[in-house]
Design a protein around this motif. Structure first.
Motif, short mmCIF file in Angstrom:
data_model
loop_
_atom_site.label_atom_id
_atom_site.label_comp_id
_atom_site.label_asym_id
_atom_site.label_seq_id
_atom_site.Cartn_x
_atom_site.Cartn_y
_atom_site.Cartn_z
N VAL A 89 8.47 6.87 1.41
CA VAL A 89 8.11 6.16 0.17
C VAL A 89 9.18 5.17 -0.30
O VAL A 89 8.93 4.37 -1.20
N ARG A 90 10.38 5.23 0.24
CA ARG A 90 11.43 4.29 -0.17
C ARG A 90 11.96 3.56 1.04
O ARG A 90 12.05 4.15 2.10
N LYS A 92 10.51 0.51 -1.63
CA LYS A 92 9.14 0.04 -1.89
C LYS A 92 8.97 -1.34 -1.25
O LYS A 92 9.70 -2.28 -1.55
N ALA A 94 6.37 -4.52 0.13
CA ALA A 94 5.08 -5.20 -0.01
C ALA A 94 4.97 -6.33 1.00
O ALA A 94 5.97 -6.95 1.37
N PRO A 120 3.58 0.08 3.35
CA PRO A 120 3.76 -1.00 2.38
C PRO A 120 2.52 -1.22 1.52
O PRO A 120 1.42 -0.81 1.90
N ILE A 121 2.71 -1.88 0.40
CA ILE A 121 1.56 -2.34 -0.39
C ILE A 121 1.12 -3.66 0.23
O ILE A 121 1.95 -4.54 0.50
N ASP A 138 5.30 -3.69 -9.59
CA ASP A 138 5.37 -2.58 -8.63
C ASP A 138 6.81 -2.19 -8.27
O ASP A 138 7.01 -1.27 -7.47
N ILE A 140 9.02 -3.81 -6.41
CA ILE A 140 9.18 -4.00 -4.96
C ILE A 140 10.64 -4.27 -4.60
O ILE A 140 11.32 -5.08 -5.24
N GLU A 141 11.11 -3.59 -3.55
CA GLU A 141 12.50 -3.75 -3.11
C GLU A 141 12.62 -4.62 -1.85
O GLU A 141 13.65 -5.24 -1.61
N SER A 209 16.54 1.48 3.48
CA SER A 209 16.32 2.91 3.24
C SER A 209 17.65 3.67 3.38
O SER A 209 17.93 4.59 2.64
#
Lengths: 213, 349
Positions: A89-90, A92, A94, A120-121, A138, A140-141, A209
């Protein structure tokens, strides 16, 4: 001739041949010795990296990379619930197609990331304004931006300006044909990185990550 | 020293693998006409009157060797009933795919060229260009290959799924597209096109393997090109083709548009005396060229591929980006005149 006793070599051969049955057999065999996420990291990701590099070198076609990514994505979708595991999950992440309606590159990236255990989104087609707003909302990172047309690649410059104005700072990675044909373009438009192939995105996410998780 | 030729004779000599007075240059300008006439792209690209005026004027300005009748590739999808999206600063895109699911192919019919306003406008452009140049400048028409058109008809990911998993619908779609392509190309020849560019990027090894090309894109190209009433140049729109060049030669095409991603010397050694090469200036990089770089790139291409004829200098994509400055086009032409004179200066090589 590659030594096909190595699962990495065997999976690469199966994906090059777009042989889904053989690819699934190899992945299922590997699953006897590891978890789905380990399988993604130690088997699938290295193979997809080879295919991506092969495409940049002109040795592999885009259809093989795309179909290979889809086969592995589907395999992981099947295996994760069976093992009661989820995607990482990390950070984030997109994926967006900026000011462009060509979605093969973004779809390919989505498959490869998902096959690598990253979820990813998928923003699909976006304008600069709508993308900034979504990325901010969101949190996003890592923002992966795909373009096919030159005019769209140039819009990354506006995206960067808006990111500064809106005080958001995800890692901005760009990819797509204009950046392959002009290897300095990503710097000119103010991106942080350029991915010649999908494996660069996987590497960037993995790097983040390590830093953030 | 060879006497100065007109663009038609120069191009025909080069395509016959002879050395004309200088290397012909196909400056494939489409959207620049809108800049020249100071109007929005949507207005310009939909008007044969404006396109003819600008194409003739740009040829007067730069002295290149062709007139280009391409408005935009998505025009063919529009004729099939699809949407087209226009931008202020780049080529139009096909909108929502006309084929949403493979079953939609079953009800698809080739468009009626006679009643398509968009296609008729292109035919008017071709007629106007032929008339305006008195037949002394090659007029280049364009078709999308039956094999590559589905990218715009259904989207690339869905098309790849069709290619790999649904041979029956694929065959049906190829049949429809081939009937349209043959008729559309022949209408352009009848209107006065000297040659038609057969755009086939999906056949490039950038997109599919040679094995798949031999099963799909190649037989479709052979079957289509053999029915055309004039010469074609097969263009891979900056995709790679070195590994299929021998196969492409078997389609009967007169010339091949080649990519800046491949070694032009190697391409020349494979094609010399058999098929002409068109290319391979990097259009994306052109947007940031200075005078020196333009000259260097032109000289390099000519030194690698122009010996013995069979070479037309051009960009590698089949369309020069809207963002390329007029000066770059001028410098490119100047360099072609300077370094492309036959017999070639051997010190350039």
């Amino acid at each position: 001739m590659a030594d096909l006793s190595d699962p990495i070599d065997r999976l690469e051969a199966a994906l090059r041949a777009v042989n889904e049955i053989e690819a699934n057999n190899i992945i299922d065999d590997a699953m006897g010795q590891m978890t789905p996420l380990e399988c993604a990291e130690r088997l699938i990701t290295p193979v997809l990296r080879r295919l991506g590099t092969g495409w940049v070198d002109g040795d592999v076609s885009l259809s093989q990379v795309y179909m290979g990514g889809r086969i592995c994505e589907k395999a992981l979708e099947r295996l994760l619930p069976e093992a009661k595991q989820t995607y990482r999950v990390r950070p984030k992440v997109a994926i967006a197609i900026l000011e462009d309606y060509h979605n093969l590159g973004a779809r390919l990236l989505l498959s490869v990331l998902r096959a690598s255990g990253i979820d990813p989104i998928y923003y699909d087609h976006q304008t600069v304004t709508s993308l900034i707003s979504k990325a901010k909302a969101d949190g996003i990172e890592v923002l992966l931006v795909s373009t096919l047309m030159y005019r769209s690649a140039l819009k990354v410059r506006d995206l960067r300006k808006e990111m500064v104005k809106m005080s958001i700072s995800p890692v901005l990675m760009v990819g797509g044909a204009p950046f392959l044909f002009d290897e300095e373009l990503w710097r000119v438009v103010g991106a942080d990185e350029m991915g010649k192939d999908t494996s660069a995105a996987v590497k960037a996410v993995n790097r983040m990550s390590e830093v953030k998780v | 020293m060879i006497d100065e030729m007109d663009p038609m004779d120069r191009t025909m000599a080069a395509l016959s693998h002879k050395e004309p007075d200088r290397v012909p240059v196909f400056m494939l300008l489409t959207m620049h006409g809108a800049k020249l006439l100071d109007m929005p792209l949507i207005k310009y690209l939909n008007s044969s009157e404006h396109m003819v005026k600008a194409q003739l004027k740009m040829r007067d300005m730069f002295g290149h060797d062709c007139l280009y009748a391409l408005s935009y590739a998505a025009a063919e999808v529009k004729a099939f009933g699809g949407e087209v999206m226009f931008f202020e600063d780049g080529p139009p895109n096909a909108g929502r795919p006309i084929i949403q699911v493979p079953e939609d192919i079953e009800g698809l019919e080739p468009p009626d060229i006679e009643s398509s306003v968009r296609l008729q406008e292109t035919l008017k452009t071709i007629r106007g260009l032929k008339e305006g140049s008195n037949g002394k400048v090659p007029v280049i028409g364009v078709v999308m290959s039956p094999f590559s058109l589905p990218v715009m008809q259904m989207g690339f990911p869905a098309y790849l799924d069709l290619l790999y998993h649904d041979p029956e619908h694929f065959r049906q779609l190829m049949d429809i597209n081939q009937r349209f392509c043959v008729e559309w190309a022949n209408c352009q020849f009848e209107a006065g096109a000297t040659a038609v560019a057969y755009f086939d990027p999906v056949s490039s090894t950038t997109m599919i393997t040679r094995e798949m090309y031999l099963d799909t894109g190649l037989p479709i190209a052979k079957g289509t090109i053999s029915k055309l009433k004039g010469p074609t140049a097969t263009h891979f729109a900056s995709g790679r083709c070195l590994n299929i060049l021998d196969d492409v030669m078997g389609t009967g095409t007169a010339a091949v548009g080649v990519s800046s991603l491949e070694d032009l010397s190697l391409l020349k050694s494979k094609s010399a005396g058999k098929v002409s090469l068109i290319g391979n200036l990097n259009g994306i990089e052109m947007a940031r060229w200075d005078h020196q770089r333009a000259e260097m790139k032109v000289r390099e291409a000519i030194s690698k591929a122009a010996k013995g004829g069979g070479f037309v200098l051009s960009d590698n994509h089949g369309e020069i980006p809207y963002q390329v400055y007029w000066d770059v086009i001028r410098w490119t032409m100047d360099a072609a005149r300077k370094h492309g004179k036959y017999p070639l200066n051997t010190t350039d090589r």
